[in-house]
Design a protein around this motif. Structure first.
Motif, PDB file in Angstrom:
ATOM      1  N   LYS A 131      35.789  41.636  36.930  1.00 32.56           N
ATOM      2  CA  LYS A 131      35.350  41.182  35.596  1.00 32.56           C
ATOM      3  C   LYS A 131      34.078  40.345  35.700  1.00 32.56           C
ATOM      4  CE  LYS A 131      39.003  42.656  33.158  1.00 32.56           C
ATOM      5  NZ  LYS A 131      39.711  43.398  34.219  1.00 32.56           N
ATOM      6  N   THR A 132      34.001  39.545  36.759  1.00 32.69           N
ATOM      7  CA  THR A 132      32.820  38.734  37.032  1.00 32.69           C
ATOM      8  C   THR A 132      32.580  38.763  38.540  1.00 32.69           C
ATOM      9  OG1 THR A 132      34.155  36.738  37.284  1.00 32.69           O
ATOM     10  CG2 THR A 132      33.194  37.137  35.108  1.00 32.69           C
ATOM     11  N   TYR A 133      31.356  38.450  38.942  1.00 29.76           N
ATOM     12  CA  TYR A 133      31.071  38.439  40.373  1.00 29.76           C
ATOM     13  C   TYR A 133      31.560  37.136  40.995  1.00 29.76           C
ATOM     14  CZ  TYR A 133      28.763  38.436  44.852  1.00 29.76           C
ATOM     15  OH  TYR A 133      28.527  38.378  46.199  1.00 29.76           O
ATOM     16  N   GLN A 134      32.313  37.255  42.076  1.00 35.47           N
ATOM     17  CA  GLN A 134      32.767  36.094  42.835  1.00 35.47           C
ATOM     18  C   GLN A 134      32.421  36.300  44.298  1.00 35.47           C
ATOM     19  OE1 GLN A 134      36.900  36.481  40.788  1.00 35.47           O
ATOM     20  NE2 GLN A 134      36.857  34.433  41.668  1.00 35.47           N
ATOM     21  N   LYS A 135      31.819  35.277  44.896  1.00 38.16           N
ATOM     22  CA  LYS A 135      31.399  35.411  46.297  1.00 38.16           C
ATOM     23  C   LYS A 135      32.604  35.511  47.223  1.00 38.16           C
ATOM     24  CE  LYS A 135      27.924  33.775  49.497  1.00 38.16           C
ATOM     25  NZ  LYS A 135      26.817  32.828  49.742  1.00 38.16           N
ATOM     26  N   THR A 136      33.627  34.714  46.948  1.00 33.23           N
ATOM     27  CA  THR A 136      34.864  34.796  47.730  1.00 33.23           C
ATOM     28  C   THR A 136      36.053  34.881  46.775  1.00 33.23           C
ATOM     29  OG1 THR A 136      35.000  32.371  47.856  1.00 33.23           O
ATOM     30  CG2 THR A 136      33.952  33.509  49.702  1.00 33.23           C
ATOM     31  N   ILE A 137      37.036  35.657  47.159  1.00 28.17           N
ATOM     32  CA  ILE A 137      38.227  35.831  46.335  1.00 28.17           C
ATOM     33  C   ILE A 137      39.451  35.607  47.209  1.00 28.17           C
ATOM     34  CG2 ILE A 137      39.432  37.359  44.715  1.00 28.17           C
ATOM     35  CD1 ILE A 137      36.829  39.013  44.581  1.00 28.17           C
ATOM     36  N   GLU A 138      40.252  34.648  46.827  1.00 24.38           N
ATOM     37  CA  GLU A 138      41.416  34.298  47.638  1.00 24.38           C
ATOM     38  C   GLU A 138      42.449  35.418  47.645  1.00 24.38           C
ATOM     39  OE1 GLU A 138      44.366  30.463  47.936  1.00 24.38           O
ATOM     40  OE2 GLU A 138      42.329  30.157  47.147  1.00 24.38           O
ATOM     41  N   GLY A 139      42.990  35.687  48.825  1.00 24.60           N
ATOM     42  CA  GLY A 139      44.052  36.685  48.942  1.00 24.60           C
ATOM     43  C   GLY A 139      43.559  38.125  48.927  1.00 24.60           C
ATOM     44  N   ILE A 140      42.236  38.307  48.967  1.00 26.24           N
ATOM     45  CA  ILE A 140      41.636  39.649  48.931  1.00 26.24           C
ATOM     46  C   ILE A 140      40.801  39.863  50.188  1.00 26.24           C
ATOM     47  CG2 ILE A 140      40.062  41.202  47.685  1.00 26.24           C
ATOM     48  CD1 ILE A 140      42.553  40.654  46.066  1.00 26.24           C
ATOM     49  N   THR A 141      40.989  40.986  50.854  1.00 23.92           N
ATOM     50  CA  THR A 141      40.146  41.326  52.002  1.00 23.92           C
ATOM     51  C   THR A 141      38.851  41.942  51.483  1.00 23.92           C
ATOM     52  OG1 THR A 141      42.135  41.767  53.317  1.00 23.92           O
ATOM     53  CG2 THR A 141      40.036  42.543  54.200  1.00 23.92           C
ATOM     54  N   ASP A 142      37.743  41.327  51.841  1.00 26.35           N
ATOM     55  CA  ASP A 142      36.445  41.697  51.277  1.00 26.35           C
ATOM     56  C   ASP A 142      35.750  42.751  52.149  1.00 26.35           C
ATOM     57  OD1 ASP A 142      33.933  41.815  50.109  1.00 26.35           O
ATOM     58  OD2 ASP A 142      33.763  39.643  49.842  1.00 26.35           O
ATOM     59  N   PHE A 143      35.622  43.959  51.599  1.00 24.83           N
ATOM     60  CA  PHE A 143      34.908  45.022  52.300  1.00 24.83           C
ATOM     61  C   PHE A 143      33.594  45.380  51.597  1.00 24.83           C
ATOM     62  CE2 PHE A 143      39.183  45.984  54.086  1.00 24.83           C
ATOM     63  CZ  PHE A 143      38.840  45.980  55.433  1.00 24.83           C
ATOM     64  N   ARG A 144      33.094  44.455  50.790  1.00 26.59           N
ATOM     65  CA  ARG A 144      31.849  44.747  50.064  1.00 26.59           C
ATOM     66  C   ARG A 144      30.648  44.898  51.000  1.00 26.59           C
ATOM     67  NH1 ARG A 144      32.452  40.170  45.413  1.00 26.59           N
ATOM     68  NH2 ARG A 144      33.060  39.005  47.300  1.00 26.59           N
ATOM     69  N   HIS A 145      30.743  44.321  52.212  1.00 21.70           N
ATOM     70  CA  HIS A 145      29.632  44.453  53.170  1.00 21.70           C
ATOM     71  C   HIS A 145      29.404  45.908  53.585  1.00 21.70           C
ATOM     72  CE1 HIS A 145      33.211  44.183  55.759  1.00 21.70           C
ATOM     73  NE2 HIS A 145      32.535  44.950  56.589  1.00 21.70           N
TER      74      HIS A 145
END
Length: 207
Positions: free
Chosen positions: A139-153
């Motif tokens: 819904k909005t951009y967040q640099k870090t999101i708790e409890g989520i594995t970030d594969f945006r890289h």
């Protein structure tokens, strides 16, 4: 595993390994559009080796443009070119004809926005793989999101993290050897219904 990832143009193997292993998927749609990424690029295996397929986009005069707002430059006949490239690369592959009828409309129907087109491509690939997934959109951009594995890289085409994937038979493998982490289309055309088993058996390094 709950993940956040970019919806890209016929995502590569790394993207799909994370997707098939995820319990819940959040698609990042609210970040800024950047050049040199897989948002509008995919790589296939052509007769001369690795071949980039790029979707031309209209860049805003403003410095920043949201991914969701970026329009495709349809004055170029890019869809026809991409389809011809796929025919040239994969018409002799074991499963091209098996999926041809599902994929062909994607290259003959115009879309205004790159994000909408990428989602349609994903929908068709999920259908080909018979994947049922739990997905949502940011819904909005967040640099870090708790409890989520970030594969945006993984969206960055210029700074790929090194991943080691098992080999499979590729059309021009005898000429140029195995090329890893190509578009999901390469795996699909070469492995067919076994593509999902392949993806599930691979591992990916979390940065």
């Amino acid at each position: 595993m709950n993940i956040i990832i970019h919806p890209t143009y016929f995502p590569n193997i790394a993207h799909f390994v994370t997707i098939v292993k995820a319990k819940n998927i959040i698609y990042e749609v609210d970040d800024n559009f950047l050049k040199q990424t897989y948002r509008n690029r995919t790589y296939i295996y052509g007769a001369n080796g690795k071949l980039a397929l790029n979707i031309p986009v209209i860049h805003s005069q403003k410095n920043r443009q949201k991914y969701r707002d970026v329009k495709i430059f349809n004055e170029e006949k890019w869809q026809s070119l991409h389809w011809k490239s796929l025919l040239s690369a994969y018409r002799t592959s074991p499963f091209f004809e098996y999926y041809e009828d599902e994929l062909q409309p994607l290259f003959h129907t115009k879309f205004n926005y790159i994000l909408d087109y990428n989602f349609k491509c994903l929908e068709v690939i999920y259908d080909c793989l018979q994947l049922e997934l739990n997905t949502s959109k940011s819904k909005t951009y967040q640099k870090t999101i708790e409890g989520i594995t970030d594969f945006r890289h993984l969206v960055n085409a210029k700074k790929e993290s090194i991943q080691h994937f098992e080999t499979y038979t590729q059309v021009f493998g005898d000429k140029h050897g195995f090329i890893p982490n190509l578009s999901i289309l390469d795996l699909l055309f070469n492995e067919g219904p076994n593509a999902l088993n392949y993806l599930e058996s691979q591992t990916i390094t979390v940065q």
